[in-house]
Each structure stands twice: as structure tokens, then as C-alpha cells.
Design a protein around this motif. Structure first.
Motif, PDB file in Angstrom:
ATOM      1  N   TYR A 138       0.903  -1.250   0.096  1.00 36.92           N
ATOM      2  CA  TYR A 138       0.088   0.053   0.067  1.00 36.92           C
ATOM      3  C   TYR A 138       0.853   1.211  -0.204  1.00 36.92           C
ATOM      4  O   TYR A 138       1.443   1.300   1.093  1.00 36.92           O
ATOM      5  N   ASP A 139       0.907   2.083  -1.134  1.00 32.00           N
ATOM      6  CA  ASP A 139       1.810   3.231  -1.199  1.00 32.00           C
ATOM      7  C   ASP A 139       0.768   4.325  -0.963  1.00 32.00           C
ATOM      8  O   ASP A 139       0.130   4.879  -1.762  1.00 32.00           O
ATOM      9  N   ILE A 140       1.164   4.953   0.355  1.00 33.42           N
ATOM     10  CA  ILE A 140       0.477   5.844   0.818  1.00 33.42           C
ATOM     11  C   ILE A 140       1.134   7.058   1.414  1.00 33.42           C
ATOM     12  O   ILE A 140       1.203   6.814   2.895  1.00 33.42           O
ATOM     13  N   PRO A 141       2.073   7.679   0.783  1.00 35.96           N
ATOM     14  CA  PRO A 141       3.108   8.464   1.500  1.00 35.96           C
ATOM     15  C   PRO A 141       2.610   9.611   2.438  1.00 35.96           C
ATOM     16  O   PRO A 141       3.148   9.782   3.251  1.00 35.96           O
ATOM     17  N   VAL A 142       1.232   9.933   2.108  1.00 39.19           N
ATOM     18  CA  VAL A 142       0.804  10.998   3.088  1.00 39.19           C
ATOM     19  C   VAL A 142       0.564  10.633   4.406  1.00 39.19           C
ATOM     20  O   VAL A 142       0.745  11.305   5.258  1.00 39.19           O
ATOM     21  N   SER A 143       0.515   9.186   4.501  1.00 40.13           N
ATOM     22  CA  SER A 143       0.197   8.889   5.893  1.00 40.13           C
ATOM     23  C   SER A 143       1.481   8.175   6.544  1.00 40.13           C
ATOM     24  O   SER A 143       1.702   7.998   7.481  1.00 40.13           O
ATOM     25  N   VAL A 144       2.378   7.536   5.639  1.00 38.01           N
ATOM     26  CA  VAL A 144       3.435   6.954   5.944  1.00 38.01           C
ATOM     27  C   VAL A 144       4.773   7.790   5.913  1.00 38.01           C
ATOM     28  O   VAL A 144       5.955   7.317   6.248  1.00 38.01           O
ATOM     29  N   HIS A 145       4.610   8.921   5.331  1.00 41.45           N
ATOM     30  CA  HIS A 145       5.757   9.649   5.100  1.00 41.45           C
ATOM     31  C   HIS A 145       6.921   9.513   4.297  1.00 41.45           C
ATOM     32  O   HIS A 145       7.902  10.138   4.334  1.00 41.45           O
ATOM     33  N   LYS A 166      -1.064  -1.384  -4.345  1.00 44.43           N
ATOM     34  CA  LYS A 166      -2.389  -0.466  -4.185  1.00 44.43           C
ATOM     35  C   LYS A 166      -1.699   0.939  -4.360  1.00 44.43           C
ATOM     36  O   LYS A 166      -0.974   1.107  -3.144  1.00 44.43           O
ATOM     37  N   ASP A 167      -1.558   1.791  -5.237  1.00 41.46           N
ATOM     38  CA  ASP A 167      -0.877   2.972  -5.410  1.00 41.46           C
ATOM     39  C   ASP A 167      -2.102   4.401  -5.061  1.00 41.46           C
ATOM     40  O   ASP A 167      -2.815   4.485  -5.990  1.00 41.46           O
ATOM     41  N   SER A 168      -1.757   4.819  -3.734  1.00 44.17           N
ATOM     42  CA  SER A 168      -2.696   5.924  -3.506  1.00 44.17           C
ATOM     43  C   SER A 168      -1.420   7.023  -3.107  1.00 44.17           C
ATOM     44  O   SER A 168      -1.722   8.013  -2.498  1.00 44.17           O
ATOM     45  N   SER A 169      -0.341   7.033  -3.922  1.00 45.48           N
ATOM     46  CA  SER A 169       0.611   8.163  -3.860  1.00 45.48           C
ATOM     47  C   SER A 169       0.123   9.516  -4.578  1.00 45.48           C
ATOM     48  O   SER A 169       0.655  10.537  -4.135  1.00 45.48           O
ATOM     49  N   GLY A 170      -0.741   9.383  -5.500  1.00 42.79           N
ATOM     50  CA  GLY A 170      -1.011  10.618  -6.239  1.00 42.79           C
ATOM     51  C   GLY A 170      -0.215  10.819  -7.392  1.00 42.79           C
ATOM     52  O   GLY A 170      -0.267  12.014  -7.975  1.00 42.79           O
ATOM     53  N   ASP A 171       1.121  10.175  -7.420  1.00 38.30           N
ATOM     54  CA  ASP A 171       2.045  10.582  -8.303  1.00 38.30           C
ATOM     55  C   ASP A 171       1.770   9.718  -9.673  1.00 38.30           C
ATOM     56  O   ASP A 171       2.337   8.473  -9.946  1.00 38.30           O
ATOM     57  N   ASP A 172       1.077  10.187 -10.479  1.00 42.91           N
ATOM     58  CA  ASP A 172       0.527   9.588 -11.772  1.00 42.91           C
ATOM     59  C   ASP A 172       2.150   9.344 -12.575  1.00 42.91           C
ATOM     60  O   ASP A 172       1.800   8.222 -13.312  1.00 42.91           O
ATOM     61  N   GLY A 173       2.771  10.244 -12.619  1.00 45.07           N
ATOM     62  CA  GLY A 173       4.116  10.051 -13.667  1.00 45.07           C
ATOM     63  C   GLY A 173       4.875   8.811 -12.886  1.00 45.07           C
ATOM     64  O   GLY A 173       5.311   7.802 -13.811  1.00 45.07           O
ATOM     65  N   ALA A 174       5.158   8.633 -11.579  1.00 50.74           N
ATOM     66  CA  ALA A 174       5.695   7.690 -10.959  1.00 50.74           C
ATOM     67  C   ALA A 174       5.012   6.220 -11.247  1.00 50.74           C
ATOM     68  O   ALA A 174       5.598   5.141 -11.558  1.00 50.74           O
ATOM     69  N   LEU A 175       3.661   6.384 -11.247  1.00 46.38           N
ATOM     70  CA  LEU A 175       2.891   5.130 -11.352  1.00 46.38           C
ATOM     71  C   LEU A 175       3.126   4.455 -12.789  1.00 46.38           C
ATOM     72  O   LEU A 175       3.207   3.496 -13.223  1.00 46.38           O
ATOM     73  N   ARG A 176       3.118   5.477 -13.752  1.00 43.81           N
ATOM     74  CA  ARG A 176       3.387   5.335 -15.382  1.00 43.81           C
ATOM     75  C   ARG A 176       4.892   4.630 -15.643  1.00 43.81           C
ATOM     76  O   ARG A 176       4.826   3.410 -15.935  1.00 43.81           O
ATOM     77  N   ARG A 177       5.840   5.046 -14.879  1.00 44.25           N
ATOM     78  CA  ARG A 177       7.121   4.612 -14.918  1.00 44.25           C
ATOM     79  C   ARG A 177       7.043   3.307 -14.167  1.00 44.25           C
ATOM     80  O   ARG A 177       7.919   2.172 -14.927  1.00 44.25           O
TER      81      ARG A 177
END
Length: 311
Positions: A138-145, A166-177
Motif C-alpha cells: 500500500y503506497d500512501i506517502p501522505v500517511s507513512v511519510h 495499491k497506489d495511493s501516492s497521487g504521483d501519476d508519473g511515478a505510477l506510469r514509470r
């Protein structure tokens, strides 16, 4: 049930209905599960951020998961969040979830203390070995910093430690890569990528993601199912139009006044207020210390549901 490989489609992260006293409202949770099953979703994610897992003690977590597994009755795979700060606590949650009948686990990287990619990889390997159940990161940097390093995800996907992300990073560019990297390694047929960025699902699916985990899917699962269906059929203009409609409805997450409550409380409160107005939940209470929506915010939620034809 056996988890599909890859897992595709719409997998809502369930709200956890609560009573005014803060206990899990099992009747409302059963009703929510039945509503989502009947809508045709592809899986159920229990005890994520939308499920308020960080606010629930172990007994309430167990009650919520047990209720969903029983209500789903093998009709859909149940993914259980096992979110906590450190590996030992996550392993406790993982073993409990396995015993309660979860089909897969979802875990973040450790948080509070700063961790190195080597430590993050070791964490996921220990959790995976702890039960043998499929494990989603679970990629959620807003919560795990910290955002999950792409190299770590690719490594753990390649060696079979992770079944998906589960990508909740909000980083669409990183998800695409990341999707490009997975495709280059021939992993996209056995490693699931689900986007948690529910306002840009059409773009993620176009890039190769397998599905979506939308909090708003508690309220309007049919909308996300239409969006997913359009995308899989290559009807991208129709998918974009449905995404636009959902983006307008998603405003219900921001109805709580910023000067009076946090954005997480506003979002969860918006989902629960909507489900209460739709007659699914008996009570729209959120877990303490989150501030509840006021009457003005609830009226705005009602207006949004009415404008979108849901109420």
C-alpha cells in the motif's frame, strides 16, 4: 476464495459503520457488503484508510473483518488491511486476518521511524512469510511519510513476495514509470496494480493498471463499474465522461469546513453521510477523535447526491 491473478476491476475500500458509542455496526456493514456485491464489484478491501483502520482497536478490526468475510460468503475476494507502525504489529494483524478468512493482505511500509529500502523489503518479506497469503503493498506517502521506492516494488514483484500494489501516492508519473518497468520485466500478467487515485482512474487504466480502489465506490459503485467497463472496451471518451461525473460527486469529501476539521475526517464523514442518506448505514458516526460533519455539510452532501441522480 482463490485470488484472481491479476486481480482486476473495481475493489472498493469499505467504510466501517460505527454506532454512536464507537462500536462496529455489523448490521450496516452487512448491508454495505450486500449492496456492493449486488452492484457487481470485483473485490472488497476491508480496514484501509476509508475503513478508518488506524482509529480502531484490535477487537473492532476483528469484528469488521469477520463481518465482511461472513457477509461476502465466498462470492468475492476479501483483502484485509494489516496496517501498523512496525513489522511485529503487522504480523499480529496478518495472522489474525488469516484466521478470520481473509483472501489477501494489504500492508504499508513501516512508519513513524524512518526506514531504508532494505528494511522496507525485509518488512514485506516477513509479513508475506508470516501467513503465506498474497500480499499487496500500500503506497500512501501522505500517511507513512515516504513513497515506496520503485526499485523495491519491482524487486519484490519479481521474487513473488508481493502479489500487487495499491497506489495511493497521487504521483501519476511515478505510477506510469512503474507500469513501464513491470511490463518490461514481463510481470503485469501476475502482479496486480490498483490505483487509489480515484479522480484519474481513466488515465491509470490507459497506462496499464488493472483496476481501482475507490472510496467513492462505497457511494456510487455503478459509476466506477461503468468507467472500468468503458476503459476495458477502449471507449475512452465515454470513460472520461464518467470520470468527470465522478469527479463532481467526489466533492462530497470536501464539504466539512477546513477551519473546523481535518481533510480525512471530512472525506470519511462525506462518504458516511452519503451512505446514511441512501439508507445503507444506520448512523454516520466517524471514529474519535475525528470531528463529525455539521448540518450544513450534510445538506451539501444531500444536494450532490440529488444532482447526480443518486437520491
Amino acid at each position: 476464495m482463490t485470488l484472481p491473478v491479476p486481480l482486476t476491476g473495481v475493489v472498493p475500500p469499505l467504510c466501517t459503520p460505527l454506532t454512536r458509542e464507537g462500536d462496529v455496526d455489523t448490521r450496516s456493514l452487512e448491508a454495505l457488503v450486500e449492496r456492493l456485491v449486488e452492484a457487481g464489484v470485483d473485490g472488497l478491501f476491508v480496514l484501509g484508510s476509508t475503513g478508518e483502520a488506524p482509529y480502531l482497536d484490535d477487537a473492532r478490526r476483528h469484528t469488521a473483518l469477520r463481518t465482511v468475510v461472513t457477509a461476502a460468503a465466498g462470492r468475492l475476494p476479501v483483502l484485509a488491511g494489516v496496517i501498523d507502525m512496525a513489522t511485529a504489529r503487522v504480523l499480529d494483524h496478518a495472522r489474525a486476518a488469516a484466521g478470520l478468512g481473509a483472501d489477501a493482505l494489504v500492508a504499508t511500509a513501516p512508519f513513524y521511524a524512518r526506514t531504508h529500502p532494505v528494511e522496507i523489503a525485509d518488512h514485506f518479506r516477513r509479513v508475506r512469510a508470516g501467513t503465506g497469503l498474497p500480499l499487496f503493498a500500500y503506497d500512501i506517502p501522505v500517511s507513512v511519510h515516504r513513497k515506496l521506492p520503485a526499485g523495491t516494488v519491482l524487486e519484490l514483484a519479481g521474487d513473488g513476495t508481493l502479489a500487487g500494489l495499491k497506489d495511493s501516492s497521487g504521483d501519476d508519473g511515478a505510477l506510469r514509470r512503474l507500469l513501464v518497468g513491470l511490463r518490461a520485466r514481463g510481470l503485469l500478467d501476475r502482479f496486480t496494480v490498483l490505483t487509489g487515485s480515484e479522480l484519474s482512474v481513466d488515465g491509470a487504466l490507459l497506462a496499464g493498471a488493472h483496476g481501482v480502489v475507490p472510496g467513492l465506490g462505497n457511494v456510487d459503485p455503478e459509476g466506477y463499474l461503468r468507467l472500468y467497463g468503458h476503459a476495458r472496451a477502449g471507449r475512452w471518451s465515454e470513460a472520461a465522461a464518467e470520470q468527470d461525473r465522478l469527479a463532481v460527486l467526489h466533492a462530497l469529501t470536501g464539504t466539512g469546513p477546513e477551519e473546523a476539521m481535518g481533510r480525512n475526517a471530512s472525506a470519511i464523514g462525506g462518504f458516511k453521510a452519503a451512505l446514511h442518506l441512501l439508507g445503507v448505514l444506520d448512523c454516520p458516526a466517524t471514529a474519535a477523535p475525528q470531528v463529525p460533519l455539521d448540518d450544513v455539510a450534510v445538506a451539501t452532501v444531500r444536494a450532490l447526491l440529488t444532482e447526480r441522480g443518486l437520491l
